[in-house]
Design a protein around this motif. Structure first.
Motif, PDB file in Angstrom:
ATOM      1  N   TYR A  35       3.376   6.273  -4.697  1.00 10.44           N
ATOM      2  CA  TYR A  35       2.537   5.386  -4.910  1.00 10.44           C
ATOM      3  C   TYR A  35       1.723   5.525  -6.322  1.00 10.44           C
ATOM      4  CZ  TYR A  35       1.984   4.938   0.371  1.00 10.44           C
ATOM      5  OH  TYR A  35       2.126   4.723   1.508  1.00 10.44           O
ATOM      6  N   GLN A  37      -1.810   4.423  -8.259  1.00 11.63           N
ATOM      7  CA  GLN A  37      -3.210   4.089  -8.025  1.00 11.63           C
ATOM      8  C   GLN A  37      -3.604   3.693  -9.436  1.00 11.63           C
ATOM      9  OE1 GLN A  37      -6.008   7.127  -6.874  1.00 11.63           O
ATOM     10  NE2 GLN A  37      -7.161   5.696  -5.798  1.00 11.63           N
ATOM     11  N   GLY A  40      -9.546   0.123  -8.938  1.00 14.35           N
ATOM     12  CA  GLY A  40      -9.809  -1.620  -8.269  1.00 14.35           C
ATOM     13  C   GLY A  40      -8.860  -2.039  -7.503  1.00 14.35           C
ATOM     14  N   MET A  41      -7.617  -1.392  -7.590  1.00  7.98           N
ATOM     15  CA  MET A  41      -6.459  -1.979  -6.819  1.00  7.98           C
ATOM     16  C   MET A  41      -5.854  -0.860  -5.602  1.00  7.98           C
ATOM     17  SD  MET A  41      -4.405  -3.687  -9.488  1.00  7.98           S
ATOM     18  CE  MET A  41      -3.472  -4.850  -8.394  1.00  7.98           C
ATOM     19  N   GLY A  42      -6.819   0.047  -5.298  1.00  7.44           N
ATOM     20  CA  GLY A  42      -6.279   1.035  -4.367  1.00  7.44           C
ATOM     21  C   GLY A  42      -4.737   1.715  -4.702  1.00  7.44           C
ATOM     22  N   LEU A  43      -4.162   2.005  -3.623  1.00  8.63           N
ATOM     23  CA  LEU A  43      -2.793   2.536  -3.942  1.00  8.63           C
ATOM     24  C   LEU A  43      -1.586   1.705  -3.275  1.00  8.63           C
ATOM     25  CD1 LEU A  43      -4.543   5.183  -3.126  1.00  8.63           C
ATOM     26  CD2 LEU A  43      -2.445   6.323  -2.463  1.00  8.63           C
ATOM     27  N   LEU A  45       2.530   0.880  -2.781  1.00  7.07           N
ATOM     28  CA  LEU A  45       3.781   1.395  -2.725  1.00  7.07           C
ATOM     29  C   LEU A  45       4.789   1.104  -3.589  1.00  7.07           C
ATOM     30  CD1 LEU A  45       5.105   3.502  -0.714  1.00  7.07           C
ATOM     31  CD2 LEU A  45       5.796   1.632   0.706  1.00  7.07           C
ATOM     32  N   PHE A  90       1.089   9.352  -7.026  1.00  5.63           N
ATOM     33  CA  PHE A  90       0.880  10.124  -5.808  1.00  5.63           C
ATOM     34  C   PHE A  90       2.244  10.144  -5.076  1.00  5.63           C
ATOM     35  CE2 PHE A  90      -3.412  11.477  -5.645  1.00  5.63           C
ATOM     36  CZ  PHE A  90      -4.184  10.472  -5.951  1.00  5.63           C
TER      37      PHE A  90
END
Lengths: 111, 116
Positions: A35, A37, A40-43, A45, A90
């Motif tokens: 992922y 990160q 403001g956009m989260g994770l 894939l 991540f």
């Protein structure tokens, strides 16, 4: 058990350079994930591997390649880094139908 | 369309009070899983709680509970008796079961601050 480990922890690259992010897990999990990160956009894939020898694209695969070297290891390669790839990366792994376990992350800055 | 929506960018709660973090999801698959993760300022992602789409009861894990309302497609996280250590980013995520269940979708997160 170390869980999911990632190397390096931090990296600074110049535009156009290449590098490989390493990920390893010692939990005998089948599936592994990469992922990114961004604020403001989260994770999101990038790629995943359902099992040894298989890889599939996720939501944002452009500019990346992956290798599932064996059951333990899943690497992410940036062939020609761009500033837009500045992010925290991540790695995660999981057994079928269970939750994902995440590594500590790699902070990448592309100048 | 967003698969996971978290509409609260930031929340504040008094220590020892309860707080609800909202999450709505979008899927047409009958089989899916919903997750909540905590990300403290140190950066690691910590799994908190899981709810399966076929689970009849709301999931609970210690001070965490998941208020699952299937018809509304919501999966709110409730933290009871907030502690200072609960200050962190919280992410809601969904796994869709088809395609070996490997597609995970994350929301943009809610920043929770616990006030002493």
């Amino acid at each position: 058990n170390a869980g999911v480990t990632q190397t390096p922890k931090f990296q600074v690259l110049k535009t156009g350079q290449s590098m490989t992010l390493q990920c390893a897990q010692d939990m005998n999990h089948n599936s592994m994930y990469w992922y990114r990160q961004d604020p403001g956009m989260g994770l999101r894939l990038i790629y995943y591997s359902a099992s040894e020898g298989t890889t599939d694209k996720g939501e944002v695969p452009n500019g990346y390649n992956v290798s599932r070297l064996n059951k333990r290891e899943f690497s992410l390669r940036l062939e020609s880094a761009a500033p837009s790839q500045t992010s925290v990366y991540f790695c995660a792994s999981r057994r079928f139908r269970e939750t994902q376990y995440f590594g500590p992350g790699t902070r990448l800055l592309v100048l | 369309a967003q698969k996971i929506t978290q509409t609260q960018p930031g929340m504040f709660v008094q220590e020892k009070e309860a707080v609800t973090l909202d999450c709505t999801y979008d899927t047409s698959d009958p089989s899916y899983g919903l997750f909540w993760y905590k990300q403290p300022s140190s950066g690691e992602m910590i799994f908190l709680i899981y709810q399966g789409s076929y689970d009849q009861q709301n999931a609970t894990e210690g001070r965490y509970s998941l208020n699952f309302q299937k018809a509304r497609k919501s999966a709110n996280l409730v933290i009871s008796a907030s502690q200072l250590g609960d200050s962190a980013m919280y992410f809601c995520a969904m796994r869709e079961e088809p395609n070996t269940g490997n597609q995970f979708y994350f929301g943009t997160g809610t920043s929770l601050t616990v006030i002493p």
